[in-house]
Design a protein around this motif. Structure first.
Motif, short mmCIF file in Angstrom:
data_model
loop_
_atom_site.label_atom_id
_atom_site.label_comp_id
_atom_site.label_asym_id
_atom_site.label_seq_id
_atom_site.Cartn_x
_atom_site.Cartn_y
_atom_site.Cartn_z
N ASP A 114 27.82 24.35 54.63
CA ASP A 114 27.20 24.24 53.48
C ASP A 114 28.26 23.69 52.54
OD1 ASP A 114 26.23 24.53 50.96
OD2 ASP A 114 25.67 26.63 51.16
N GLU A 143 28.41 23.09 49.39
CA GLU A 143 28.78 23.93 48.32
C GLU A 143 29.67 25.24 48.58
OE1 GLU A 143 28.61 23.22 45.07
OE2 GLU A 143 27.82 21.21 45.57
N ALA A 144 29.53 25.59 49.87
CA ALA A 144 30.30 26.88 50.40
C ALA A 144 31.62 26.75 50.89
CB ALA A 144 29.51 27.73 50.99
N PRO A 166 33.83 24.74 47.22
CA PRO A 166 33.16 25.39 46.32
C PRO A 166 33.97 25.07 44.76
CG PRO A 166 34.15 26.83 47.07
CD PRO A 166 34.46 25.86 47.89
N ILE A 207 32.91 35.72 40.16
CA ILE A 207 31.67 35.94 41.02
C ILE A 207 31.53 37.41 41.24
CG2 ILE A 207 33.17 35.45 43.08
CD1 ILE A 207 30.78 33.94 44.55
N GLU A 219 27.14 38.30 45.05
CA GLU A 219 27.18 36.91 45.03
C GLU A 219 28.13 36.48 46.08
OE1 GLU A 219 26.22 36.15 40.17
OE2 GLU A 219 28.05 36.28 40.74
N GLU A 249 26.50 36.95 49.25
CA GLU A 249 25.40 36.05 49.58
C GLU A 249 25.81 34.46 49.97
OE1 GLU A 249 23.25 36.34 45.90
OE2 GLU A 249 22.11 38.16 46.62
N LYS A 250 26.98 33.99 49.14
CA LYS A 250 27.24 32.72 49.29
C LYS A 250 28.19 32.36 50.46
CE LYS A 250 28.84 28.56 46.76
NZ LYS A 250 28.94 27.95 45.39
N PHE A 251 29.38 33.52 50.71
CA PHE A 251 30.22 33.15 51.66
C PHE A 251 30.35 34.16 52.95
CE2 PHE A 251 31.87 31.84 47.55
CZ PHE A 251 32.19 30.49 47.70
N SER A 260 35.26 34.52 54.79
CA SER A 260 34.98 35.69 53.88
C SER A 260 35.64 37.03 54.26
CB SER A 260 33.36 35.79 53.59
OG SER A 260 33.01 36.50 54.97
N LYS A 284 36.75 38.96 48.71
CA LYS A 284 36.88 38.16 47.63
C LYS A 284 38.04 37.83 47.00
CE LYS A 284 34.99 40.55 43.44
NZ LYS A 284 34.07 40.53 42.38
#
Length: 380
Positions: free
Chosen positions: A264, A266-267, A270, A278, A282, A285-287, A293, A297
């Protein structure tokens, strides 16, 4: 049981379930590897993420007492991103390494190995198997090398003739005595491009890595990053591909064989500033589906701060000031303080001075002082 016939069937089935390369090796102890690992341990070159028991890493019989052979598998992953977003001066972007672009490869490899296990057990109910991928005890590269998947390159990656080093590796120990395959000839020759290009000199020599200096390892640590590595990380958020990108064997290698391994954009690439604020939800959900991940984070956010400092991105100053004042994590506050100095916006000076008066963590105070010193060096 006709083991040769079974081997052919396993190879054929492996292609049907999306395994790009398969090889077979004996389950004999890895004697030479054992000595190398001992030496790495003595030198302090290990990352600490490995299985600490060298015996388990080099003796398959300790993991499966009846071990007779090992099946090694490889899956190719993309080296180029379709529709890759471009960063701008006002919207800088970070980068996850290619091995973390798609769905977590541990899960993908386990799915393939699970299917392979089921196939074997259906054919040979008395079979014993034990599979692993990356986080298991065995050294994936040593198994893959012995099984003829590829050779162990000077960049400490398995290099395959078909896919270069852009492959994920997994293996299955079994009590079935499969005939072994022949190892592949090492084609690195006199080339030292990976050693020469390593940003931190982590490749001590061909095939020997000081993981403590490897950017891929450093991006996964959770504490303060040593000063000497901060600028060398560039905009890397997780992992490092330099030693793969310069490898002549990887030239022109880009395979898009598995939809779940597609990134993806955007992932995988980013925007940096949004990462600073973040939330845990979030981030998940995204990473969460990406291998990058796994440490949470905090390391990604720290690396995003270092990337913004690398770019000297003044648009990030208000966001970094917020972290300095409000974030509960010393590593994030301190790295933000250093980054403010590195960016060189003198408007940050009174904020750093105020923070120094109220800060109680000694490590953060040290970073604030570094930031103030960097700002003092900025010419009017």
């Amino acid at each position: 049981m006709d083991v040769m016939e079974l081997k052919k069937d396993v190879i054929e089935y492996s292609r049907l379930i999306g395994i790009d390369k398969i090889g077979f090796a004996s389950a004999d102890p890895f004697i030479e590897l054992k000595e190398r690992l001992r030496r790495q341990q003595e030198l302090g070159y290990q990352s600490g993420f490995e299985e600490p028991d060298i015996e388990k890493r080099t003796n398959p019989s300790l993991l499966l007492p009846e071990a007779k052979s090992i099946i090694a598998i490889a899956l190719a992953y993309p080296s180029k991103m379709k529709d890759a977003p471009r960063g701008t001066k006002t919207e800088r972007r970070g980068l996850f390494c290619r091995a973390s672009w798609g769905k977590d490869y541990h899960d993908v490899l386990r799915e393939r190995l699970q299917k392979l296990e089921e196939f074997l057990l259906a054919r040979v109910p008395s079979a014993r198997v034990r599979s692993m991928a990356d986080t298991g005890e065995l050294a994936d590269r040593a198994v893959a090398e012995r099984a003829g998947i590829g050779w162990s390159g000077k960049n400490c990656s398995i290099i395959t003739p078909e896919f270069g080093s852009y492959v994920y590796l997994g293996e299955m120990i079994t009590n079935i005595p499969f005939p072994p395959d022949e190892p592949i000839e090492n084609r690195c020759g006199t080339c030292t491009k990976c050693i020469d290009a390593c940003p931190t000199g982590a490749l001590v020599q061909g095939g020997q890595l000081n993981a403590q200096r490897c950017i891929s390892f450093l991006t996964q640590t959770k504490g303060f990053l040593a000063d000497e590595f901060r600028e060398k990380i560039g905009n890397r958020l997780y992992g490092c591909d330099t030693c793969q990108l310069v490898c002549p064997e990887n030239k022109g290698k880009d395979f898009h064989l598995h939809p779940e391994l597609e990134p993806d954009p955007e992932a995988a690439k980013p925007k940096l500033v949004p990462l600073l604020g973040i939330s845990n939800r979030e981030f998940k959900e995204k990473f969460g589906a990406m291998a990058g991940s796994w440490r949470g984070k905090k390391p990604i956010q720290r690396n995003a701060i270092l990337a913004l400092a690398h770019y000297k991105d003044r648009t990030a100053v208000p966001h970094l000031l917020r972290l300095l004042k409000e974030d509960s994590r010393p590593v994030i506050r301190g790295t933000a303080a250093w980054a403010l100095g590195k960016i060189g916006d003198r408007s940050a000076k009174p904020h750093l001075e105020a923070a120094r008066e109220t800060e109680t963590d000694i490590d953060v105070i040290v970073e604030i002082d570094k930031g103030l010193k960097l700002l003092a060096e900025v010419k009017e």
